[in-house]
Design an enzyme around this catalytic site. Sequence first.
Site, PDB file in Angstrom:
ATOM      1  N   LYS A  82     -16.700   7.487 -39.616  1.00 38.07           N
ATOM      2  CA  LYS A  82     -15.314   7.242 -40.018  1.00 38.07           C
ATOM      3  C   LYS A  82     -15.201   7.352 -41.542  1.00 38.07           C
ATOM      4  O   LYS A  82     -16.093   6.898 -42.271  1.00 38.07           O
ATOM      5  CB  LYS A  82     -14.902   5.839 -39.550  1.00 38.07           C
ATOM      6  N   SER A  92      -7.495   2.302 -35.387  1.00 41.10           N
ATOM      7  CA  SER A  92      -7.491   3.251 -36.472  1.00 41.10           C
ATOM      8  C   SER A  92      -8.649   4.243 -36.441  1.00 41.10           C
ATOM      9  O   SER A  92      -8.597   5.250 -37.130  1.00 41.10           O
ATOM     10  CB  SER A  92      -7.547   2.494 -37.802  1.00 41.10           C
ATOM     11  N   SER A 120      -9.597  -1.703 -33.750  1.00 40.96           N
ATOM     12  CA  SER A 120      -9.645  -0.306 -34.189  1.00 40.96           C
ATOM     13  C   SER A 120     -10.801   0.510 -33.645  1.00 40.96           C
ATOM     14  O   SER A 120     -10.837   1.730 -33.837  1.00 40.96           O
ATOM     15  CB  SER A 120      -9.658  -0.242 -35.720  1.00 40.96           C
TER      16      SER A 120
END
Lengths: 477, 473, 95
Positions: B66, B141, B165
């Site tokens: 990420k 997210s 997330s």
Amino acid sequence: MSPVEYEPVIGLEIHVQLKTKTKMFCGCELSFGDPPNTHTCPRCLGLPGSLPLPNARAIHYGLLIGMALECELAPRSIFHRKNYFYPDLPKGYQISQYDEPLCGPGRLGDVRIHRVHLEEDAAKLVHVGASGRIHASDASVVDFNRGGTPLAEIVTEPDVTSAEHAREWLTLLRTTLRQLGVSDVNMDEGSLRCDANISIRPKGETQLGTKTELKNMNSFRFIERGIRAEVARQEEILRNGEQVVQETLHFDPRTEAITSLRSKEEAHDYRYFPEPDLVPVTITSDMLDTARAALPELPAARQERFEALGLQPDTARQLAWRSELGDYFETALQANGDAGSPQAVANWVCNELVARIGDEDPAGSKAAPGAVAALAGLVERKAVTPNNAKLVLDKLVNDGGDPAQIIEAEGLGALADDGELEGIVEAALAANADAAEKIRGGNMKAIGPIIGHVMRETKGRADGGEVTRIVREKLGL
Amino acid sequence: MPTDLTAVQAAEAVRAGELSATELFDAYRERAAADDLNAYTWVADAAPTEAPPADAPLAGVPVAIKDLFCTEGVPSQAGSRILEGYLPPYTATSVARLAAAGAPLLGKTNQDEFAMGSSNENSGYGPVLNPWDRTRVPGGSSGGSAAAVAGGSAPWALGTDTGGSIRQPAALTGIVGLKPTYGAISRYGMIAFASSLDQAGPLTRTVADSALMLRHLQGADTRDMTSVGLREEIVLPTAERLDGIKLGVPEELSGEGIEPGVRDAFERSLQLAEELGATVESCKLPHAPHALSAYYILAPAECSSNLARFDGVRYGQRVEADTLMDMYTRTRHDGFGPEVKRRIMLGTYALSSGYYDAYYGRAQRVRTKIAEDFAAAFERFDFVVTPTSPSVAFELGAKTDDPLSMYLNDFCTVPMSLAGIPAISIPNGLSDGLPTGLQLAAPAFAENKLLDAAHALEAALGFQRLDQRETVA
Amino acid sequence: MIDREQVLHVARLARLELTEDEVEHMTGELSKVLGHIDKIAELDLDDVAPTSHVVTVENALRPDEPEPSLPRDVALASAPAVSDDGFLVPSPQAG
Ligand SMILES: [Zn+2]
């Protein structure tokens, strides 16, 4: 009706840079005078993803300060974030302490301590004026070397009663911190900085007046002058029937002017909240033991010990608060068996020696502590007159040496009690018959020429008191 | 094909000499470079020049990271335009640990800006598409990480979870997502959203893959004072049954607000769990209905402070201006997207003078009550189970105009975040052709037990992932 | 609930410029979110201790030992505006 008399009520906030090896929350070495931005890392630059790591020694130093100031030490302490934007604050918040500081109420001398907490210092912002490199016409450069230096903030209760009192107490605080070895306490280098909260009230009144905050004064002299100027300003305001406005002020030592620092910004709202990147600090008994063992003798205790030796409180304080004088004094006392009494040695150190070396460290003087002690002893035993002893001290300070040898070599020794002085006095009386007559008539002031005569004859080796005694005896008084 | 293998299988194949690490890396690199889901913001040019040692436990299985994690010399933009082009001078501990264990960096994955969002529509670099249906969101997210794994362009990925997330996008893309106990994995180098809640974790094809990655991620780190690591080494799960296991189903997180199709899938899974030997009972988490409120005070408050450092001085984008104030306000206006601004505003307000006690102070107390609720539940139950997300993946744009309805997506995942306990989402079958997720939560540090139970359920559910379906097709 | 004035005040605290349009949107959206959040006011939490952190670790301290700092060019590498030796910003005194 006589005009109202006002009394100042002053509280001090002192920021002390701690003398750790590394910064408060990262491993960058502390530096002074190194090229800008050469002591930074992701943590003290506030790079994304970096996290603070509290310095164990800074906590230890905080505890030492707390102990020296007789503070209540919190069993648990936490760090908060103090949020505001400024270019010298890389994270947009300062890691500080809020409602759970390391040290609670305490006392130093005659001033109560409100609290002591730890935080990180801001970076340095240097105004550079116009720069072609950015859009703004007026630019500053940020140097993060200082950013993150550990600070202890010491906050007093409003127990300080005058500008002089502030200077005197800060001297004690500085000596205490220096003795602790936690800081260089050097105002020129910014390792000790002081703000003062100042208000005045009519004498006898218990209600506090509106206070102003005098910011960032960087020498003891300026603090004293700044406070004096602000107290005078407030007095004038009140005497004119006006109100003091609560605000932050700046004292310009060059012009003695006091100006408001009120910015155009809204009132500060620091939005304190517990720093989520750090866990609470629990003060363990190990940490307390370590701090206690590292605690040196502090000025207040030393003053007491000096008083117990028989020193006058003023002398004891002078020696204790200026630690290098105290050290010199103690070495002098240990020198040899011929030393004078502690009070006599202290007087020679505090008065005569200080008059000759000023603010210098006496340890660096050519006059060895043992020599000064011996000189005090010689004076006490009347082996040298006080006046001649001062000449001996001049010599000691300039060239060093042994006082007895100097007295011998220079012929400064007091006259032995063998009738020689009596003969000289008789000769002086004979040579100054007028004066002798006046003295006989009761006018002791007329003795001057006679003593002058004797001193000339003896090169100052005669004891003035002894001369007077013989004169009286010879004249039958 | 090497890309058909799970991470555990691929690592075994490489170690057994049946597959070369370079071949594996190149196969995924090719897929990642060809990605059309907007899952990546950066893809490695080539396999690392230095192959991992032959005995490296992760054996060269590449990992997608990420973008919230700092990677030295590689763009780390946290999904934000304010960090466009930012190259950090250091690498996050978790990424470094994976690399040290033999998992090289495949690419950086797209995400909601600074991890704020549940749809990945808040990225400064465009939304990520759900590989199951490209008109729908992948969740957020960690949407890029989820889409990369679900779409088969990465064997596994590292994500972060602050209020769901990792778990929610895993649910919406039909993969496994694990949020470990708070403190299990170092946060050093992970760009902070809400420090007291943020936790890294794996997004993987299988529960065993999550276990394998967690084994190498976890551990106390001297660079993060809030990291504690786990108390025991993570072992690969082997359980096939749930005999003696007691599952608690909190009424507050399994009834109202859950889409019917998701609820049906959830109930089928509970039946399956009973068939595997578990007992299933309903339980109460009385303060769970307030968790979302507490979360949407605490997380924005922390973010408002964490994002203050993006001021145009030391890194990132700056809008030049004559005055410092204008430079600050314009830089932050142009650099942050609408959702980030909203949360900064919300958090600043909640901490501001006169409101702290009513908001932040109360939210911290609600947090205490929620942790107590879980503690009480775990006295009776081994795990608490809920649907991961109340709905399947929604259409792009469906909720962008209604922040509150977007926030309500998190209501099943936020309570575990507030309590700091581990929770995993596993694929739970389809509803209307779209994946749903089953969430299991365990007491702090009970990751091995949690992974074992999830593994048993996973096997029994027999979910066919998208990458498996596409291979079949 | 939050009104326009409060939104402007908070935006200033947060150093966020907002356009007229954004102020309007923000006021509505935040009010709606706060309307939901305000439900926690109903809870009786008087005797409840606040939780700042779920980790139980305490006294995680670092020994006072120097670690290498970044070379200056690396420290300055990502800055939008630099002088030879530092980060350039509009002067806080100006304007
Ligand atoms: Zn540093």
